[in-house]
Design a protein around this motif. Structure first.
Motif, mmCIF file in Angstrom:
data_model
loop_
_atom_site.group_PDB
_atom_site.id
_atom_site.type_symbol
_atom_site.label_atom_id
_atom_site.label_comp_id
_atom_site.label_asym_id
_atom_site.label_seq_id
_atom_site.Cartn_x
_atom_site.Cartn_y
_atom_site.Cartn_z
ATOM 1 N N ILE A 344 50.134 43.082 2.195
ATOM 2 C CA ILE A 344 50.726 43.418 0.895
ATOM 3 C C ILE A 344 52.007 44.217 1.134
ATOM 4 C CG2 ILE A 344 50.394 44.758 -1.221
ATOM 5 C CD1 ILE A 344 47.331 43.861 -0.760
ATOM 6 N N THR A 345 53.119 43.693 0.624
ATOM 7 C CA THR A 345 54.403 44.347 0.868
ATOM 8 C C THR A 345 55.061 44.699 -0.461
ATOM 9 O OG1 THR A 345 54.615 42.639 2.568
ATOM 10 C CG2 THR A 345 56.499 44.107 2.270
ATOM 11 N N VAL A 346 55.617 45.892 -0.536
ATOM 12 C CA VAL A 346 56.411 46.247 -1.714
ATOM 13 C C VAL A 346 57.865 46.347 -1.277
ATOM 14 C CG1 VAL A 346 56.832 47.961 -3.525
ATOM 15 C CG2 VAL A 346 54.488 47.480 -2.787
ATOM 16 N N HIS A 421 48.901 48.560 -5.463
ATOM 17 C CA HIS A 421 47.537 48.274 -5.922
ATOM 18 C C HIS A 421 47.472 47.007 -6.769
ATOM 19 C CE1 HIS A 421 47.062 52.743 -5.091
ATOM 20 N NE2 HIS A 421 46.323 52.106 -4.201
ATOM 21 N N ILE A 422 48.585 46.667 -7.436
ATOM 22 C CA ILE A 422 48.629 45.380 -8.144
ATOM 23 C C ILE A 422 48.442 44.271 -7.120
ATOM 24 C CG2 ILE A 422 50.119 43.788 -9.443
ATOM 25 C CD1 ILE A 422 51.341 46.195 -10.839
ATOM 26 N N GLY A 423 49.103 44.426 -5.973
ATOM 27 C CA GLY A 423 48.949 43.446 -4.894
ATOM 28 C C GLY A 423 47.512 43.372 -4.409
ATOM 29 N N LYS A 440 44.005 31.702 3.082
ATOM 30 C CA LYS A 440 44.796 32.895 3.400
ATOM 31 C C LYS A 440 45.675 33.257 2.207
ATOM 32 C CE LYS A 440 46.641 32.987 7.712
ATOM 33 N NZ LYS A 440 47.516 32.363 8.747
ATOM 34 N N CYS A 441 45.880 34.543 2.016
ATOM 35 C CA CYS A 441 46.656 34.989 0.856
ATOM 36 C C CYS A 441 47.457 36.234 1.221
ATOM 37 C CB CYS A 441 45.690 35.284 -0.291
ATOM 38 S SG CYS A 441 46.441 35.991 -1.758
ATOM 39 N N GLU A 442 48.708 36.224 0.839
ATOM 40 C CA GLU A 442 49.591 37.365 1.107
ATOM 41 C C GLU A 442 50.373 37.664 -0.167
ATOM 42 O OE1 GLU A 442 52.199 36.781 4.497
ATOM 43 O OE2 GLU A 442 53.600 38.309 3.805
#
Ligand code: SF4
Ligand code: NI
Ligand code: NI
Length: 708
Positions: A344-346, A421-423, A440-442
């Motif tokens: 998870i990247t912001v 946290h939305i991610g 897979k999920c990113e």
């Protein structure tokens, strides 16, 4: 006192009160005075469901009381106890309806009192999907306000719908607990008789969804026992009246859990549990309710009960608004090598860096990979984002694609809620619900304004356009199979939707692509392939394959269903239709009403009354439940001439469908601005005025053959 004595005494007491109240009312208003609850087509719903007789006046109410008296036998047998419980409940309904005489508004916030038919229809889908896994009825006064709040919170965080009766309502107010239908905590009323308003919901559900015939009490009780997952939590001290009401609940199959010690116990039905912190577990076990557990690593709660929560401007920390700045939400199918699972990247500022009350950009791209993944499933997954993000406590989401709007509350921010946290929520839910296609999920979340602009215009919009082109070429003729949906059979045992590209499910939530994805995710699940190799009549949209499927999935209750006719073997309705259309004989047309519309239609019926003409999985020629998007379909009532039959819609609905409907009318008949010819409530709510208006506009329906 034994349980028998207690129930009989409670029943006698309530009966006496009811008799007195009715006599008093007759003295005051006269016997012909009308009595009814607002917004229901099932006049005195409980009495009607149990006996099959509608009550409209005080005189009839008095007759009904005499019928109730016959249930009050005094043998010491289990059945006598149950029937006295039912009699107590019916008396409660009579006492409550008297409060509504002359259009009085007897309940004020936070209490709801009687609940409208529309509320029950809205509960249909979430009860079916297990989104609302149960219904708790909490009654009386908890030992302390904190214990009341803790109990309610425990159910709320499981998505259970909570109704409150008695002092517990004040206790929640005392500790500032937020209540309301939108957060699934519904205070009914402070008198014990207000409990009837939840019983009324259960019994109307049987009539609406279950096609239970009013008066068939045995089937009615079988339905509530098997299909309405309700239970009662009653705080000590219990008096005879509460015990008598409890007997009624048990008769309907709803177990009663209490902390009163000296109460006679009935295995699995009347249970004493002194420790209130164990009531949740005890109740779920007694009613055999299973909770889907979603453990997501975020600092606030995540539960479907928070889906309807609204965050006002003054309570908000920050917001994101696709209508003002560049935003987007997107599912993107990638090669497995391009996706790093659970990363998870912001990109851009976090909430801490944003000014209090500011409007910001946000774009999230959920990259998925899997050998069964198809780009067709992207919009299906994407549409669930609204639901996922809304289930976060203190976060609110509306809209979709590049027009979403999100608010994060000050409370959620204070609890440590961040963009990342939305991610986390998107990742967990996509993996949970789409595990059959997503390996897979990113998630990448952009809050940097320049990046959001790039993602929106260069990535998202071109993809949306490609999808829309694909949808436009999806017609009933262009595909090889249709799908069945039987999700609603949990409530409507004989209902089957046949879902085609040009006719979505009547709930509006299941398109052909959704059904296809559902079938892929769970090949033995609610959506099954229906071939279309043996057409019978193309104009009606009838096929031997469809008939066979419908017969099989309705367990023989239905033999023939057409896809395009409202008159000949129309599709059935469960109860959760977005809209209903019904024949308007004076104009040779049809009137459509949507669920949100509370007013009158030119049929002389409200939405509720039209809805009571259909539903329960039975065919009712001349009336049909359907989704909003079906209105602009070329297949809408094609057999009867199509959309040119539409003569009236509520204004709001008309505006909602205008663009698409006008396009279809232009394409099919060469008519410009067709919606200008269609009446609405600002033009007419009676047939004469409507026909006058249609004549003036030259509406095409007037020249068509009568439908009946
Ligand atoms: Fe229910 Fe039909 Fe919607 Fe399926 S498509 S959920 S059966 S209304
Ligand atoms: Ni822009
Ligand atoms: Ni349904």
């Amino acid at each position: 006192m034994t349980l028998f004595e207690s129930v009989f005494a409670g029943n006698d007491a309530v009966y006496g009160l009811t008799e007195g109240a009715i006599n008093q009312a007759i003295e005051k208003y006269g016997a012909d005075k009308a009595v009814s609850f607002p917004d229901t087509a099932y006049s005195l719903p409980c009495y009607y469901a149990v006996t099959g007789t509608k009550v409209g006046t005080l005189a009839e109410l008095k007759d009904a009381l005499a019928v109730v008296k016959t249930l009050m036998t005094r043998e010491k047998r289990t059945n006598d106890v149950f029937m006295s419980g039912v009699a107590t409940a019916l008396c409660a309904e009579f006492i409550e309806v008297l409060k509504y005489i002359d259009g009085a508004v007897p309940y004020e916030a936070p209490c709801y009192g009687h609940l409208a038919d529309a509320v029950i229809r809205e509960l249909g889908v979430p009860l079916v999907t297990g989104d609302i896994p149960g219904v708790a009825v909490i009654l009386g006064k908890a030992p302390s306000a904190q214990e009341a709040a803790d109990l309610v919170k425990s159910y709320q965080s499981q998505g259970i719908l909570i109704t409150l009766v008695g002092d517990v309502i004040d206790q929640l107010e005392e500790v500032g607990y937020k209540t309301g239908a939108n957060v699934r905590v519904i205070p009914l009323g402070k008198d014990v008789t207000a409990v009837i308003h939840v019983v009324s919901v259960a019994l109307r559900a049987a009539l609406i969804f279950g096609n239970v015939k009013p008066g068939d009490a045995a089937t009615l009780m079988d339905y509530t026992m098997k299909r309405v997952p309700a239970f009662v939590n009653a705080f000590a001290p219990l008096n005879d009246v509460i015990v008598a009401c409890g007997a009624g609940a048990i008769a309907l199959g709803f177990p009663v859990i209490t902390n009163q010690e000296d109460v006679a116990r009935v295995p699995k039905s009347l249970i004493c549990q002194k420790d209130i912190s164990k009531w949740n577990a005890t109740s779920l076990e007694a009613r055999d309710i299973k909770i889907k557990i979603t453990n997501i690593d975020i600092p606030v709660a995540f539960a479907s009960a928070f889906e309807g929560e609204i965050i006002r401007r003054k309570d908000m920390q920050v917001e994101f608004d696709g209508s003002r700045v560049d935003c987007a939400e997107l599912v993107h199918t990638c090669e497995p090598s391009e996706v790093e699972d659970h990363k998870i990247t912001v990109v851009g500022p976090e909430v801490d860096d944003m000014e209090l009350g500011s409007k910001n950009s946000i774009a999230y791209v959920v990259k998925v990979a899997g050998k069964n993944m198809q780009p067709d499933f992207e919009p299906v997954i994407e549409r669930k984002f609204h639901n996922y993000i809304n289930c976060i406590e203190g976060v609110y989401h509306t809209g979709q694609r590049d027009m979403q709007r999100i608010r994060i509350s000050k409370d959620a921010f204070a609890a440590g809620f961040k963009i990342k946290h939305i991610g986390e929520v998107l990742y967990t839910q996509v993996k949970n619900e789409f595990d059959a296609v997503v390996d897979k999920c990113e998630v990448i979340i952009y809050t940097d304004p320049a990046e959001c602009t790039r993602i929106r215009h260069e990535v998202a919009i071109p993809i949306f356009e490609k999808r829309d082109d694909r949808l436009n070429t999806l017609t009933d003729e262009s595909v090889d199979v249709y799908y069945s949906c039987i999700l609603c059979q949990a409530f409507s045992p004989s209902h089957v939707c046949v879902v085609t590209p040009e006719r979505l499910g009547l709930c509006g939530a299941v398109s052909w692509l959704d059904a296809k994805a559902t079938n892929e995710l769970d090949p033995n699940g609610p959506c099954q392939v229906i071939t279309k190799e043996r057409p019978i009549d193309e104009n009606l949209g009838s096929y031997e394959d469809v008939d066979e499927a419908v017969k099989k999935f309705s367990q023989g209750a239905l033999e023939h269903v057409t896809l395009y006719s409202i008159m000949q073997d129309p599709m059935t309705s469960c109860g959760c239709f977005e809209c209903i259309c019904g024949i308007e004989p004076f104009s040779n047309g049809v009137v459509i009403a949507n669920r949100e519309y509370a007013g009158m239609t030119p049929l002389g019926m409200t939405f509720s009354e039209m809805a009571s003409m259909t539903g329960g999985g039975v065919q009712t020629p001349g009336f049909m439940g359907h989704g909003k998007h079906f209105i602009s379909s070329k297949k809408f009532m094609k057999a009867e001439g199509g959309i040119e039959r539409i003569v009236w819609m509520p204004k709001e609905l008309k505006e909602f469908v205008a663009e698409r409907l006008n396009n279809t009318a232009k394409e099919l008949y060469g008519i410009d601005n067709f919606t200008d010819m269609i009446g609405d409530e600002t033009i007419a709510t009676d047939p004469e005025t409507l026909v006058g208006f249609l004549t003036e506009k030259g509406h095409p329906a007037l020249a068509l053959d009568p439908m009946m």
